[in-house]
Design an enzyme around this catalytic site. Structure first.
Site, PDB file in Angstrom:
ATOM      1  N   GLU A 100      -5.411  -7.604   9.853  1.00 39.02           N
ATOM      2  CA  GLU A 100      -4.988  -7.202   8.389  1.00 39.02           C
ATOM      3  C   GLU A 100      -4.786  -8.112   7.543  1.00 39.02           C
ATOM      4  O   GLU A 100      -4.275  -9.197   8.087  1.00 39.02           O
ATOM      5  CB  GLU A 100      -3.751  -6.212   8.718  1.00 39.02           C
ATOM      6  CG  GLU A 100      -3.649  -5.436   7.289  1.00 39.02           C
ATOM      7  CD  GLU A 100      -2.725  -4.188   7.173  1.00 39.02           C
ATOM      8  OE1 GLU A 100      -1.920  -3.909   8.211  1.00 39.02           O
ATOM      9  OE2 GLU A 100      -2.599  -3.451   6.209  1.00 39.02           O
ATOM     10  N   HIS A 141       0.832  -1.134  -0.138  1.00 40.66           N
ATOM     11  CA  HIS A 141      -0.006  -0.042   0.123  1.00 40.66           C
ATOM     12  C   HIS A 141       0.877   1.542  -0.081  1.00 40.66           C
ATOM     13  O   HIS A 141       0.651   2.033   0.948  1.00 40.66           O
ATOM     14  CB  HIS A 141      -1.129   0.073   1.216  1.00 40.66           C
ATOM     15  CG  HIS A 141      -0.771  -0.306   2.226  1.00 40.66           C
ATOM     16  ND1 HIS A 141       0.153   0.123   3.195  1.00 40.66           N
ATOM     17  CD2 HIS A 141      -1.096  -1.381   3.121  1.00 40.66           C
ATOM     18  CE1 HIS A 141       0.176  -0.419   4.356  1.00 40.66           C
ATOM     19  NE2 HIS A 141      -0.816  -1.498   4.466  1.00 40.66           N
ATOM     20  N   ASP A 156       3.041  -7.223  13.739  1.00 41.33           N
ATOM     21  CA  ASP A 156       3.827  -6.139  13.100  1.00 41.33           C
ATOM     22  C   ASP A 156       4.966  -5.691  14.022  1.00 41.33           C
ATOM     23  O   ASP A 156       5.890  -5.192  13.016  1.00 41.33           O
ATOM     24  CB  ASP A 156       2.821  -5.203  12.724  1.00 41.33           C
ATOM     25  CG  ASP A 156       2.071  -5.407  11.402  1.00 41.33           C
ATOM     26  OD1 ASP A 156       2.309  -6.503  10.799  1.00 41.33           O
ATOM     27  OD2 ASP A 156       1.036  -4.867  11.043  1.00 41.33           O
ATOM     28  N   TYR A 192      10.528  -0.006   7.858  1.00 44.83           N
ATOM     29  CA  TYR A 192       9.119  -0.505   8.414  1.00 44.83           C
ATOM     30  C   TYR A 192       8.621   0.407   9.436  1.00 44.83           C
ATOM     31  O   TYR A 192       7.428   0.791   9.648  1.00 44.83           O
ATOM     32  CB  TYR A 192       9.361  -1.909   8.795  1.00 44.83           C
ATOM     33  CG  TYR A 192       8.010  -2.671   9.048  1.00 44.83           C
ATOM     34  CD1 TYR A 192       7.551  -3.535   8.199  1.00 44.83           C
ATOM     35  CD2 TYR A 192       7.285  -2.601  10.353  1.00 44.83           C
ATOM     36  CE1 TYR A 192       6.400  -3.920   8.508  1.00 44.83           C
ATOM     37  CE2 TYR A 192       6.168  -3.118  10.511  1.00 44.83           C
ATOM     38  CZ  TYR A 192       5.682  -3.994   9.583  1.00 44.83           C
ATOM     39  OH  TYR A 192       4.527  -4.634  10.015  1.00 44.83           O
ATOM     40  N   ASP A 235      -2.786  -9.286   5.410  1.00 44.09           N
ATOM     41  CA  ASP A 235      -1.285 -10.055   5.207  1.00 44.09           C
ATOM     42  C   ASP A 235      -1.267 -11.095   6.260  1.00 44.09           C
ATOM     43  O   ASP A 235      -0.395 -12.139   6.354  1.00 44.09           O
ATOM     44  CB  ASP A 235      -0.043  -9.062   5.209  1.00 44.09           C
ATOM     45  CG  ASP A 235      -0.260  -7.973   6.300  1.00 44.09           C
ATOM     46  OD1 ASP A 235      -1.147  -7.728   7.039  1.00 44.09           O
ATOM     47  OD2 ASP A 235       0.853  -7.555   6.623  1.00 44.09           O
ATOM     48  N   HIS A 254      -0.652  -2.603  14.873  1.00 48.96           N
ATOM     49  CA  HIS A 254      -0.768  -1.569  13.928  1.00 48.96           C
ATOM     50  C   HIS A 254      -2.052  -1.080  13.825  1.00 48.96           C
ATOM     51  O   HIS A 254      -2.502  -0.012  13.169  1.00 48.96           O
ATOM     52  CB  HIS A 254      -0.187  -2.085  12.636  1.00 48.96           C
ATOM     53  CG  HIS A 254      -0.486  -1.268  11.317  1.00 48.96           C
ATOM     54  ND1 HIS A 254      -0.834  -2.215  10.181  1.00 48.96           N
ATOM     55  CD2 HIS A 254      -0.386  -0.189  11.095  1.00 48.96           C
ATOM     56  CE1 HIS A 254      -0.948  -1.269   9.298  1.00 48.96           C
ATOM     57  NE2 HIS A 254      -0.487  -0.106   9.785  1.00 48.96           N
ATOM     58  N   HIS A 290       6.678 -10.163  10.154  1.00 44.66           N
ATOM     59  CA  HIS A 290       7.294  -9.884   8.720  1.00 44.66           C
ATOM     60  C   HIS A 290       8.844  -9.967   9.002  1.00 44.66           C
ATOM     61  O   HIS A 290       9.440  -9.451   9.807  1.00 44.66           O
ATOM     62  CB  HIS A 290       7.188  -8.355   8.197  1.00 44.66           C
ATOM     63  CG  HIS A 290       5.799  -8.259   7.830  1.00 44.66           C
ATOM     64  ND1 HIS A 290       4.957  -8.776   6.798  1.00 44.66           N
ATOM     65  CD2 HIS A 290       4.866  -7.648   8.595  1.00 44.66           C
ATOM     66  CE1 HIS A 290       3.771  -8.542   6.987  1.00 44.66           C
ATOM     67  NE2 HIS A 290       3.397  -7.487   7.968  1.00 44.66           N
ATOM     68  N   HIS A 339      -3.446 -10.228  14.580  1.00 43.04           N
ATOM     69  CA  HIS A 339      -3.854  -9.054  13.637  1.00 43.04           C
ATOM     70  C   HIS A 339      -4.846  -9.389  12.615  1.00 43.04           C
ATOM     71  O   HIS A 339      -4.468 -10.224  12.021  1.00 43.04           O
ATOM     72  CB  HIS A 339      -2.592  -8.299  13.353  1.00 43.04           C
ATOM     73  CG  HIS A 339      -2.386  -6.890  12.640  1.00 43.04           C
ATOM     74  ND1 HIS A 339      -3.779  -6.296  12.775  1.00 43.04           N
ATOM     75  CD2 HIS A 339      -1.820  -6.712  11.849  1.00 43.04           C
ATOM     76  CE1 HIS A 339      -3.306  -5.250  12.095  1.00 43.04           C
ATOM     77  NE2 HIS A 339      -2.209  -5.350  11.443  1.00 43.04           N
TER      78      HIS A 339
HETATM   79 FE1  FEO Z   1      -0.677  -4.423   9.852  1.00 48.89          FE
HETATM   80 FE2  FEO Z   1       1.529  -6.807   8.649  1.00 48.89          FE
HETATM   81  O1  FEO Z   1      -0.196  -5.993   8.780  1.00 48.89           O
END
Ligand code: FEO
Length: 387
Positions: free
Chosen positions: A80, A24, A163, A191, A82, A144, A222, A78
């Site tokens: 989100e 994004h 995250d 990041y 991903d 996040h 990640h 989380h």
């Molecule tokens: Fe806030 Fe890696 O997603």
């Protein structure tokens, strides 16, 4: 595809997104990973999943350890996508599994996916025994999203941080010491600057909440898993979340015929005269997300554009929108630019930077071609007041 054991009976079963270049708007030159973790105890637990298009890779890795249908709990740290994008497919395979999520996590997952799953909602201080281990939960709202939480396993001194502490790096290595601190640090900074920066206060609270825990491994969702540089990355998170800056200046601009660039170089030269490290970023050559990595710790932010059609160049406008959203604090800012008539771009940039609550310096503008001696004198006077 194989699982990778990171602790006794705890496996990395994530997906590696080698070709990801845009997250994004964040330029991810090195790709990314979505880290999911499988814990094999009396209960079998999966912590987080992966983006939907890497689901088969994750299932393959899980399958190298156990039948995915045997999973009892899926912890969703989380919502989100991903991290939750593969939940629907997974829940088709292990229909009786319970999804563990924060209160906002349950709401968010139900908004994303209409399936009727078993949920167990947890809050900070809640714990679930899975055999030899306990899963302890700490809500980390806004690090996040409002639903974010982390999972701590005291028996393994392992923090599954989602995250937090992540980096967008696709690599065959799984641990920080395998790739090296210098190699990872800048991606961790990028990041933080592009994802976490607006939530400094919440990061501070989250750091406090986990500060008493015994941790010898931080496994984010990640990038690389921290086992050697835990203190280093925690120190940087304290610094970044406190908006602690260094004496350095970031000069960002775009130009039409070179006059705004000339002013940018004069500002650069005067900072250099003052013994302040300065960095020039032409928006035609640099991506905003890379510039943000430098802004993360910079005390001075200077932004310039010529005037085009009564406003600033669209590239500068886009950069300022991005900067404002990421909301760095405790900065000193300066607007500059050239113009032919009108000259609105400079006051517009000034207003946006002031709207970021930065301490504003007098702006610098020049009609048509800057008089170098005059602009240098003006810049020396402006910077002389603060440096
Ligand atoms: Fe806030 Fe890696 O997603």
């Amino acid at each position: 595809m194989k699982a990778f054991e990171i602790k006794n009976d705890i496996y990395w079963v994530g997906g590696i997104d080698w070709t990801l270049r845009d997250f994004h708007g964040y330029l991810t030159q090195r790709g990314s990973t979505y880290n999911a973790y499988l814990i094999v105890d009396e209960k079998i637990v999966l912590v987080d999943t992966v983006k939907h298009y890497l689901c088969e890779e994750m299932l393959d890795r899980i399958g190298s350890v156990t039948d995915p249908s045997k999973i009892d709990y899926i912890v969703s740290n989380h919502v989100e996508m991903d991290h939750s994008g593969s939940l629907p497919r997974l829940m088709e395979i292990c229909r009786n599994a319970t999804v563990i999520a924060s209160p906002n996590g349950e709401i968010g997952l139900k908004k994303h996916f209409t399936a009727d799953w078993n949920f167990k909602v947890v809050k900070t201080g809640d714990s679930i025994n899975i055999g030899k281990r306990n899963l302890n939960f700490v809500l980390t709202q806004m690090v996040h999203w409002p639903d974010s939480m982390v999972t701590y396993i005291p028996e393994d001194k392992l923090l599954l941080s989602n995250d937090s502490f992540g980096q967008h790096i696709a690599s065959p290595e799984r641990f920080d010491d395998e790739l090296g601190w210098e190699n990872i640090r800048d991606e961790a900074a990028k990041y933080y600057a592009n994802i976490v920066l607006p939530y400094g206060m919440q990061v501070g609270k989250a750091l406090n909440a986990v500060s008493g825990l015994e941790i010898d491994m931080i496994a984010p969702s990640h990038g690389l898993i921290w086992r050697k540089n835990i203190n280093n990355i925690c120190e940087l998170y304290k610094k970044w979340s406190g908006n602690v800056t260094e004496d350095k200046a970031i000069i960002v601009y775009d130009a039409m015929w070179g006059s705004t660039e000339t002013i940018a170089r004069i500002i650069y030269e005067v900072f250099e005269e003052k013994g302040i490290k300065a960095y020039l970023f032409d928006l035609k050559k640099n991506h905003s997300s890379d510039i943000m990595t430098h802004i993360l710790t910079a005390k001075y932010i200077c932004v310039g554009s010529p005037t085009l059609n009564n406003g600033m160049l669209p590239s500068v406008s886009a950069f300022l929108t991005y900067l404002k959203g990421l909301a760095p604090k405790n900065r000193i800012a300066l607007a500059f630019g050239s113009y032919g008539w009108g000259g609105q771009s400079i006051s517009q940039i000034n207003d946006i930077l002031a709207g970021c609550s930065f301490d504003m310096l007098e702006f610098i503008k020049a009609q048509y071609i800057p008089d170098i001696i005059e602009i240098k004198e003006l810049t020396r006077r402006i910077l002389g007041g603060i440096v």
